[in-house]
Write a protein that holds these residues in place. Structure first.
Motif, PDB file in Angstrom:
ATOM      1  N   LEU A  13      -5.904  -1.640   7.082  1.00 37.01           N
ATOM      2  CA  LEU A  13      -5.722  -2.179   8.483  1.00 37.01           C
ATOM      3  C   LEU A  13      -4.646  -1.977   9.538  1.00 37.01           C
ATOM      4  O   LEU A  13      -3.584  -1.501   9.216  1.00 37.01           O
ATOM      5  CB  LEU A  13      -5.263  -3.826   7.995  1.00 37.01           C
ATOM      6  CG  LEU A  13      -5.570  -4.914   9.033  1.00 37.01           C
ATOM      7  CD1 LEU A  13      -6.822  -5.151   9.304  1.00 37.01           C
ATOM      8  CD2 LEU A  13      -5.102  -6.236   8.252  1.00 37.01           C
ATOM      9  N   ASN A  14      -5.328  -1.875  10.796  1.00 39.69           N
ATOM     10  CA  ASN A  14      -4.542  -1.186  11.635  1.00 39.69           C
ATOM     11  C   ASN A  14      -4.647  -2.136  13.056  1.00 39.69           C
ATOM     12  O   ASN A  14      -5.846  -2.229  13.523  1.00 39.69           O
ATOM     13  CB  ASN A  14      -5.035   0.077  12.250  1.00 39.69           C
ATOM     14  CG  ASN A  14      -4.196   0.902  13.260  1.00 39.69           C
ATOM     15  OD1 ASN A  14      -3.521   0.238  13.868  1.00 39.69           O
ATOM     16  ND2 ASN A  14      -4.053   2.208  13.155  1.00 39.69           N
ATOM     17  N   ARG A  15      -3.646  -2.499  13.630  1.00 33.59           N
ATOM     18  CA  ARG A  15      -3.730  -3.434  14.938  1.00 33.59           C
ATOM     19  C   ARG A  15      -4.304  -2.632  16.080  1.00 33.59           C
ATOM     20  O   ARG A  15      -5.028  -3.276  16.733  1.00 33.59           O
ATOM     21  CB  ARG A  15      -2.374  -3.814  15.493  1.00 33.59           C
ATOM     22  CG  ARG A  15      -1.638  -4.817  14.243  1.00 33.59           C
ATOM     23  CD  ARG A  15      -0.185  -5.243  15.066  1.00 33.59           C
ATOM     24  NE  ARG A  15       0.540  -6.190  14.143  1.00 33.59           N
ATOM     25  CZ  ARG A  15       1.552  -6.845  14.185  1.00 33.59           C
ATOM     26  NH1 ARG A  15       2.150  -6.425  15.418  1.00 33.59           N
ATOM     27  NH2 ARG A  15       2.048  -7.674  13.574  1.00 33.59           N
ATOM     28  N   GLU A  16      -4.472  -1.286  15.772  1.00 38.19           N
ATOM     29  CA  GLU A  16      -4.842  -0.823  17.124  1.00 38.19           C
ATOM     30  C   GLU A  16      -6.404  -0.341  16.782  1.00 38.19           C
ATOM     31  O   GLU A  16      -6.875   0.729  17.535  1.00 38.19           O
ATOM     32  CB  GLU A  16      -4.137   0.629  17.650  1.00 38.19           C
ATOM     33  CG  GLU A  16      -2.834   0.129  18.081  1.00 38.19           C
ATOM     34  CD  GLU A  16      -1.783   1.144  18.247  1.00 38.19           C
ATOM     35  OE1 GLU A  16      -2.401   2.550  18.240  1.00 38.19           O
ATOM     36  OE2 GLU A  16      -0.681   0.939  18.761  1.00 38.19           O
ATOM     37  N   ALA A  17      -6.690  -0.700  15.844  1.00 38.41           N
ATOM     38  CA  ALA A  17      -8.342   0.136  15.293  1.00 38.41           C
ATOM     39  C   ALA A  17      -9.403  -0.836  15.557  1.00 38.41           C
ATOM     40  O   ALA A  17     -10.613  -0.889  14.941  1.00 38.41           O
ATOM     41  CB  ALA A  17      -8.174   0.315  13.877  1.00 38.41           C
ATOM     42  N   GLY A  18      -9.209  -1.858  16.387  1.00 37.11           N
ATOM     43  CA  GLY A  18     -10.341  -2.840  16.816  1.00 37.11           C
ATOM     44  C   GLY A  18     -10.281  -4.145  16.065  1.00 37.11           C
ATOM     45  O   GLY A  18      -9.260  -4.480  15.209  1.00 37.11           O
ATOM     46  N   PRO A  19     -11.236  -5.084  16.255  1.00 38.07           N
ATOM     47  CA  PRO A  19     -11.057  -6.276  15.703  1.00 38.07           C
ATOM     48  C   PRO A  19     -11.009  -6.216  14.068  1.00 38.07           C
ATOM     49  O   PRO A  19     -11.586  -5.465  13.670  1.00 38.07           O
ATOM     50  CB  PRO A  19     -12.499  -6.994  16.302  1.00 38.07           C
ATOM     51  CG  PRO A  19     -13.018  -6.432  17.409  1.00 38.07           C
ATOM     52  CD  PRO A  19     -12.313  -4.863  17.015  1.00 38.07           C
ATOM     53  N   ARG A  20     -10.193  -7.295  13.683  1.00 34.26           N
ATOM     54  CA  ARG A  20      -9.831  -7.234  12.237  1.00 34.26           C
ATOM     55  C   ARG A  20     -11.106  -7.582  11.661  1.00 34.26           C
ATOM     56  O   ARG A  20     -11.309  -6.866  10.331  1.00 34.26           O
ATOM     57  CB  ARG A  20      -8.865  -8.379  11.961  1.00 34.26           C
ATOM     58  CG  ARG A  20      -7.477  -8.128  12.533  1.00 34.26           C
ATOM     59  CD  ARG A  20      -6.480  -8.908  11.895  1.00 34.26           C
ATOM     60  NE  ARG A  20      -4.957  -8.515  12.594  1.00 34.26           N
ATOM     61  CZ  ARG A  20      -3.974  -8.868  11.927  1.00 34.26           C
ATOM     62  NH1 ARG A  20      -3.937 -10.116  11.215  1.00 34.26           N
ATOM     63  NH2 ARG A  20      -2.671  -8.542  12.323  1.00 34.26           N
ATOM     64  N   TYR A  21     -12.209  -8.245  11.756  1.00 28.94           N
ATOM     65  CA  TYR A  21     -13.378  -8.552  11.032  1.00 28.94           C
ATOM     66  C   TYR A  21     -14.098  -7.333  11.025  1.00 28.94           C
ATOM     67  O   TYR A  21     -14.631  -6.885  10.047  1.00 28.94           O
ATOM     68  CB  TYR A  21     -14.290  -9.714  11.663  1.00 28.94           C
ATOM     69  CG  TYR A  21     -14.779  -9.434  12.781  1.00 28.94           C
ATOM     70  CD1 TYR A  21     -16.385  -9.107  12.603  1.00 28.94           C
ATOM     71  CD2 TYR A  21     -14.669  -9.427  14.120  1.00 28.94           C
ATOM     72  CE1 TYR A  21     -17.228  -8.850  13.797  1.00 28.94           C
ATOM     73  CE2 TYR A  21     -15.305  -9.289  15.248  1.00 28.94           C
ATOM     74  CZ  TYR A  21     -16.763  -8.729  15.122  1.00 28.94           C
ATOM     75  OH  TYR A  21     -17.520  -8.457  16.044  1.00 28.94           O
ATOM     76  N   VAL A  22     -14.303  -6.540  12.215  1.00 33.48           N
ATOM     77  CA  VAL A  22     -14.947  -5.203  11.984  1.00 33.48           C
ATOM     78  C   VAL A  22     -14.159  -4.216  10.965  1.00 33.48           C
ATOM     79  O   VAL A  22     -14.925  -3.591  10.419  1.00 33.48           O
ATOM     80  CB  VAL A  22     -14.891  -4.653  13.451  1.00 33.48           C
ATOM     81  CG1 VAL A  22     -15.577  -3.108  13.578  1.00 33.48           C
ATOM     82  CG2 VAL A  22     -15.753  -5.532  14.344  1.00 33.48           C
ATOM     83  N   GLN A  23     -12.856  -4.037  11.012  1.00 31.43           N
ATOM     84  CA  GLN A  23     -12.067  -3.402   9.945  1.00 31.43           C
ATOM     85  C   GLN A  23     -12.463  -3.576   8.713  1.00 31.43           C
ATOM     86  O   GLN A  23     -12.664  -2.804   7.693  1.00 31.43           O
ATOM     87  CB  GLN A  23     -10.716  -3.303  10.428  1.00 31.43           C
ATOM     88  CG  GLN A  23     -10.173  -2.751  11.680  1.00 31.43           C
ATOM     89  CD  GLN A  23      -8.529  -2.577  11.948  1.00 31.43           C
ATOM     90  OE1 GLN A  23      -8.020  -2.255  10.797  1.00 31.43           O
ATOM     91  NE2 GLN A  23      -8.370  -3.397  12.868  1.00 31.43           N
ATOM     92  N   LEU A  24     -12.605  -5.051   8.460  1.00 31.58           N
ATOM     93  CA  LEU A  24     -12.727  -5.413   7.055  1.00 31.58           C
ATOM     94  C   LEU A  24     -14.129  -5.149   6.529  1.00 31.58           C
ATOM     95  O   LEU A  24     -14.482  -4.734   5.644  1.00 31.58           O
ATOM     96  CB  LEU A  24     -12.527  -7.030   7.021  1.00 31.58           C
ATOM     97  CG  LEU A  24     -12.922  -7.580   5.647  1.00 31.58           C
ATOM     98  CD1 LEU A  24     -12.209  -7.097   4.577  1.00 31.58           C
ATOM     99  CD2 LEU A  24     -12.656  -9.058   5.813  1.00 31.58           C
TER     100      LEU A  24
END
Length: 251
Positions: A13-24
């Protein structure tokens, strides 16, 4: 590695890697692709994923919804979310002009057709242009859901001039077999392939989620004389086909 370890937010999980739901969603896709989440296995409950990832249940629910939309996960009411079993893709050559029936039979697969439309109709403007029809001329049109091995594979709508296919009811399996008997089987074609997201009716017929990836194919086929014999508009399941072409270095 356990799912609890795999979902630790510090690992991905990275704050700068886009929306959190997309990262998940991507992280869960990695678990599916690696086999950590095997086909037909259940995803951890939303509450458990939220606790493991330190994300809200709204975020978790949105990520799972995206997996459902993409066809990677199926939700069963009252039972939870399950990894959809992957079905083997069919490789379709772009180098040879063959029929769907011929392609599937070479693979040892039985084909069936669910007829959606079959008869003589007034042509659409697109069909008039593609077939070069004179004003007022009708067309033979067949529209069907093609299945192979019991699996929905493609929606296929073909339009042909009446003198090429006088009686569309003759087509019960292979269109090209009927044309070959009449001495009017095409020998070359031009195909245009584009990506699309399947609309509700298309998705329902092909047994995939609404918005799933599909391939839209327009094919214009020609006789030896150069005359257009067939104009076909098909929609293939994106998860069922790989189209393959051999390329050679140009001189």
């Amino acid at each position: 590695m356990t799912m609890a370890e795999f979902l630790r937010p510090a690992e991905w999980l990275n704050r700068e890697a886009g929306p959190r739901y997309v990262q998940l969603r991507r992280r869960l896709e990695e678990a599916i692709e690696s086999g950590l989440l095997a086909p037909n296995s259940s995803l951890p409950p939303e509450r458990e994923i939220a606790d493991l990832t330190e994300l809200s249940r709204v975020t978790v629910r949105k990520a799972i919804h995206e997996l459902v939309r993409k066809g990677a996960v199926v939700q069963v009411q009252g039972s939870g979310s399950f990894v959809r079993e992957r079905e083997e893709k069919v490789e379709q050559s772009l180098s040879h002009l063959t029929s769907f029936t011929e392609d599937m039979r070479r693979r040892g697969m039985e084909t069936e057709s669910q007829w959606l439309e079959r008869g003589v109709f007034m042509p659409s403007p697109e069909e008039v242009v593609a077939l070069g029809l004179p004003a007022g001329e009708s067309v033979s049109r067949i529209y069907r859901l093609r299945t192979a091995g019991g699996r929905p594979m493609a929606l296929e709508r073909a339009a042909l001039p009446l003198d090429i296919l006088p009686n569309p009811l003759e087509v019960t399996t292979s269109l090209y077999a009927v044309l070959e008997r009449g001495g009017v089987r095409p020998n070359r074609a031009i195909q245009k392939i584009s990506a699309k997201n399947l609309a509700e009716t298309e998705a329902e017929l092909l047994d995939v989620p609404v918005g799933a990836a599909g391939l839209s194919i327009q094919r214009t086929s020609y006789l030896d004389s150069g005359r257009v014999a067939e104009f076909t508009q098909s929609i293939y399941r994106g998860d069922a086909y790989d189209f393959v072409a051999e390329l050679r270095l140009s001189n």
